[in-house]
Design an enzyme around this catalytic site. Structure first.
Site, PDB file in Angstrom:
ATOM      1  CB  CYS A   2      -0.897   0.018   1.229  1.00  0.00           C
ATOM      2  SG  CYS A   2      -1.822  -1.500   1.513  1.00  0.00           S
ATOM      3  NE  ARG A  27       4.323   1.598  -1.385  1.00  0.00           N
ATOM      4  CZ  ARG A  27       5.276   1.632  -0.461  1.00  0.00           C
ATOM      5  NH1 ARG A  27       6.433   2.184  -0.738  1.00  0.00           N
ATOM      6  NH2 ARG A  27       5.091   1.114   0.722  1.00  0.00           N
ATOM      7  CD1 TRP A  74      -1.465  -5.512  -3.805  1.00  0.00           C
ATOM      8  CD2 TRP A  74      -1.077  -6.545  -1.873  1.00  0.00           C
ATOM      9  NE1 TRP A  74      -1.084  -6.798  -4.089  1.00  0.00           N
ATOM     10  CE2 TRP A  74      -0.837  -7.455  -2.923  1.00  0.00           C
ATOM     11  CE3 TRP A  74      -0.887  -6.981  -0.559  1.00  0.00           C
ATOM     12  CZ2 TRP A  74      -0.433  -8.782  -2.703  1.00  0.00           C
ATOM     13  CZ3 TRP A  74      -0.492  -8.289  -0.340  1.00  0.00           C
ATOM     14  CH2 TRP A  74      -0.269  -9.164  -1.399  1.00  0.00           C
ATOM     15  CG  ASN A  98       0.706   1.932   3.688  1.00  0.00           C
ATOM     16  OD1 ASN A  98      -0.411   2.064   3.230  1.00  0.00           O
ATOM     17  ND2 ASN A  98       1.781   2.509   3.166  1.00  0.00           N
ATOM     18  N   GLY A  99      -0.034  -1.648   6.401  1.00  0.00           N
ATOM     19  CA  GLY A  99       0.411  -2.637   7.366  1.00  0.00           C
ATOM     20  C   GLY A  99      -0.720  -3.506   7.873  1.00  0.00           C
ATOM     21  CD  GLU A 479      15.178 -12.663 -11.855  1.00  0.00           C
ATOM     22  OE1 GLU A 479      14.841 -11.563 -12.333  1.00  0.00           O
ATOM     23  OE2 GLU A 479      14.804 -13.037 -10.712  1.00  0.00           O
ATOM     24  CE  LYS A 483      12.171 -10.095 -12.791  1.00  0.00           C
ATOM     25  NZ  LYS A 483      12.221 -10.780 -11.490  1.00  0.00           N
ATOM     26  CD  GLU A 486       8.035 -11.634 -10.279  1.00  0.00           C
ATOM     27  OE1 GLU A 486       8.123 -11.259  -9.096  1.00  0.00           O
ATOM     28  OE2 GLU A 486       8.853 -11.297 -11.151  1.00  0.00           O
ATOM     29  CG  HIS A 502      17.537 -37.441 -10.026  1.00  0.00           C
ATOM     30  ND1 HIS A 502      17.859 -38.716  -9.587  1.00  0.00           N
ATOM     31  CD2 HIS A 502      18.698 -36.917 -10.495  1.00  0.00           C
ATOM     32  CE1 HIS A 502      19.141 -38.937  -9.762  1.00  0.00           C
ATOM     33  NE2 HIS A 502      19.680 -37.851 -10.311  1.00  0.00           N
ATOM     34  CE  LYS A 602      10.239  -2.622  -7.595  1.00  0.00           C
ATOM     35  NZ  LYS A 602      10.842  -3.478  -8.621  1.00  0.00           N
TER      36      LYS A 602
END
Length: 607
Positions: A2, A27, A74, A98-99, A479, A483, A486, A502, A602
């Protein structure tokens, strides 16, 4: 996560706050809103979805006044609806938060017993009602704010405005970042310096437990006990120009093109170009006497840490433990004497990484953080900060920050190897030269977009993708898979190529592309053998390699992207760039929201 923006000033506040929220879009959010106080009256406007929805709502119902708070939410508690959007209003107060308020349930029960009615599903609304309850008891706003935050448990950054007080804005933080910006005849609050960039270049970062009282004329800051304190005012070089798209379609596209600059500027800070030697700040410990290192981070930063482990163990002969911060934070393994904790974060506010920092510090470890925001909470609490110079990264999916992190870790490894008498000056220059060549090689990679787009067309048709790498290339494969997940929403997994037989090989058929990170200088024969096994089962083989590797892959791979020849030491930094471009090109073909993928934020500043 947020975002918060607030202003108390002399000019219309809503446009200022709205543009602040626009700068906080990176964010991640799913609703937004603004509240103002004008001639003593509180008003607010909220909307679910993107900020454009809030813009349309404000056009229908304009908000006037010179004091305002705004929020991009968010969702954590409660669905992402207009009703749950911030600001929350209760009686004579409006707040944004926020939080997470951990004791909201017990506070809510106490307030409901006093006749309070709650309109939302959020934990944040408790703050508004608690604050108003103190106001109704006759407390002035300053005392009511202090009484309220003393009753809260959890992580929060809060901004508050009050009916009847046009010249007052109060903020508080505990475990979530909040900054004060100083203007001429106006003051500002923001979740981070980007929110405040065009408004003020003089910023104070509140410390944990701090709360502040802002008027047009002054800022008062108090600690958790209510005592007045002085916090340093810092000058920031951020500007609005740094957060525009500069003609690119997306922030991610722009930031992909900034890899050469981010790598170059970061290396410029830590390598002497004349002597070609690493120049790092003095370490607050004896490098030669270190017994063990612990690396921890989240997301892409964790994969950077995995590359760092390979480097440190092989070159500096320093044993390394590595774990994701959300696990290490609660696993509480025994820590060694003479131990180093190496933490990596773009924002310096990542909640789990910050929590681990405090645990490791309490366990007697020396704390070194690799950060893009050196004045962040992690920066202030570390024994030493190794800053990267990536600049603002707006797209949710990290790109240039990743290669900047790797650049710092590579330099740190060379420095440690030298101080542990494991390399001589000639070897140091050879390694630093390989790093200094990277910006020009990165520019060469940026000319490969069209070729990578051809590879992307294969992946865009798939539901599942396997990424393979061996040795130090395995974290690069991870990575790449992250990506792709995401921003394209295609399921992807990365494996050490030797693990293919395996288990994962059972997934391979004509519908499953296999993306390999296969430079000729790193276990190439082993990787080639694994790719031949995948090809024999119908897998569509797509490879990133160099000119030498290309010759041996021509009968195995369907698509090969040829990258510049580099020293094996520098390979992970260069090869990270095309796997990120590949994900971007697939996302374009899929038509997803590249910069703000669903469900992601973010900077994850709560657990």
């Amino acid at each position: 996560m947020c975002g918060i923006c607030g202003v108390v000033g002399y000019q219309p506040a809503t446009p200022i706050v709205f543009e602040g929220l626009r700068r906080l879009e990176y964010r991640g959010y799913d609703s937004s809103g603004i509240a103002t106080v004008n001639h003593g009256q509180l008003s607010r406007c909220r909307a679910a979805g993107k900020l454009d929805n809030l813009k349309h709502a404000l056009e229908e119902t304009p908000l006037t006044g010179t004091t305002a708070i705004g929020h991009t939410r968010w969702a954590t508690h409660g669905a992402p609806t207009t009703g749950n959007a911030h600001p929350h209003q209760a009686g004579q107060v409006a707040i944004v938060h926020n939080g997470i308020i951990e004791n909201f349930s017990e506070l809510k029960s106490l307030l409901e017993a006093k006749g309070r009615f709650f309109e939302t599903e959020t934990d944040s609304e408790v703050v508004a009602h608690l604050l108003d309850e103190h106001i109704q008891q006759g407390m002035p706003p300053k005392e009511a704010a202090f009484a309220t935050i003393r009753q809260l448990r959890g992580a929060y950054a809060i901004a508050m405005i009050f009916e009847g007080h046009d010249n007052l804005l109060i903020g508080a933080r505990h475990g979530a970042p909040l900054a004060v910006g100083y203007g001429n005849g106006e003051m500002f609050l923001g979740s981070d310096s980007l929110a405040l960039a065009p408004l003020s270049n003089r910023i104070t970062y509140l410390e944990d437990g701090d709360w502040c009282v802002l008027t047009r004329e002054q800022v008062e800051i108090f600690d958790a006990t209510g005592n007045a304190v002085n916090r340093p005012v810092q000058t920031t070089s951020l500007s609005t120009g740094q957060i525009g798209k500069d003609g690119y379609r997306h922030f991610m596209e722009k930031e992909l093109h900034e890899h050469p600059v981010a790598i170059g500027q970061t290396l410029q800070r830590i390598i002497d170009p004349v002597t070609r030697r690493i120049v790092l700040p003095e370490m607050p410990f004896d490098v030669a006497n270190l017994s063990r290192a612990t690396i921890t981070a989240c997301g892409s930063a964790f994969y950077a840490g995995m590359v760092g482990r390979y480097w440190l163990e092989e070159l500096a002969r320093l044993p390394v433990d590595i774990d994701v911060a959300s696990e290490l934070r609660y696993r509480q393994p025994p820590q060694p004497d003479r131990g180093l904790a190496l933490l990596i974060s773009q924002s310096g506010e990542t909640a789990d990484t910050l929590g681990v920092l405090r645990e490791l510090k309490a366990a007697g470890q020396s704390i070194v953080s690799v950060l893009n925001v050196e004045h962040s909470t992690m920066g202030r609490e570390s024994d030493l900060v190794l800053g990267m110079v990536a600049g603002p990264e707006i797209s949710v999916a990290s790109t240039k920050a990743f290669t900047a992190q790797l650049s710092v870790l590579a330099a740190l490894t060379i420095d440690f190897a030298r101080k542990r008498n494991l390399i001589d000056e000639q070897k140091e220059r050879e390694l630093t030269d390989s790093l200094l060549d990277l910006p020009s090689h990165a520019l060469e990679v940026l000319n490969l977009f069209e070729q990578i787009r051809t590879m992307a067309r294969v992946i865009a048709q798939a539901r599942d993708v396997l990424y393979l790498g061996r040795g130090i290339c395995m974290p690069v494969a991870q990575e790449g898979a992250l990506k792709l997940k995401e921003i394209s929403y295609i399921h992807a997994e990365a494996y050490a190529a030797g693990e293919l037989k395996h288990g994962p090989i059972s997934l391979i058929d004509q519908s499953v592309p296999v993306v390999a990170i296969a430079p000729s200088t790193i276990l190439f024969d082993k990787t080639l053998s694994n790719l031949q096994e995948a090809r024999a089962r119908g897998g569509r083989i797509l490879v990133f390699t160099d000119a030498k590797g290309t010759e041996r892959l021509k009968d195995v791979a369907e698509h090969v992207i040829v990258l510049p020849d580099v020293n094996a030491f520098a390979t992970p930094i260069l090869y990270a760039i095309p796997v990120q471009i590949l994900a971007y090109e697939v996302a374009l073909l899929k038509g997803t929201d590249v910069d703000q993928p669903r469900n992601l934020a973010k900077s994850v500043t709560v657990e």
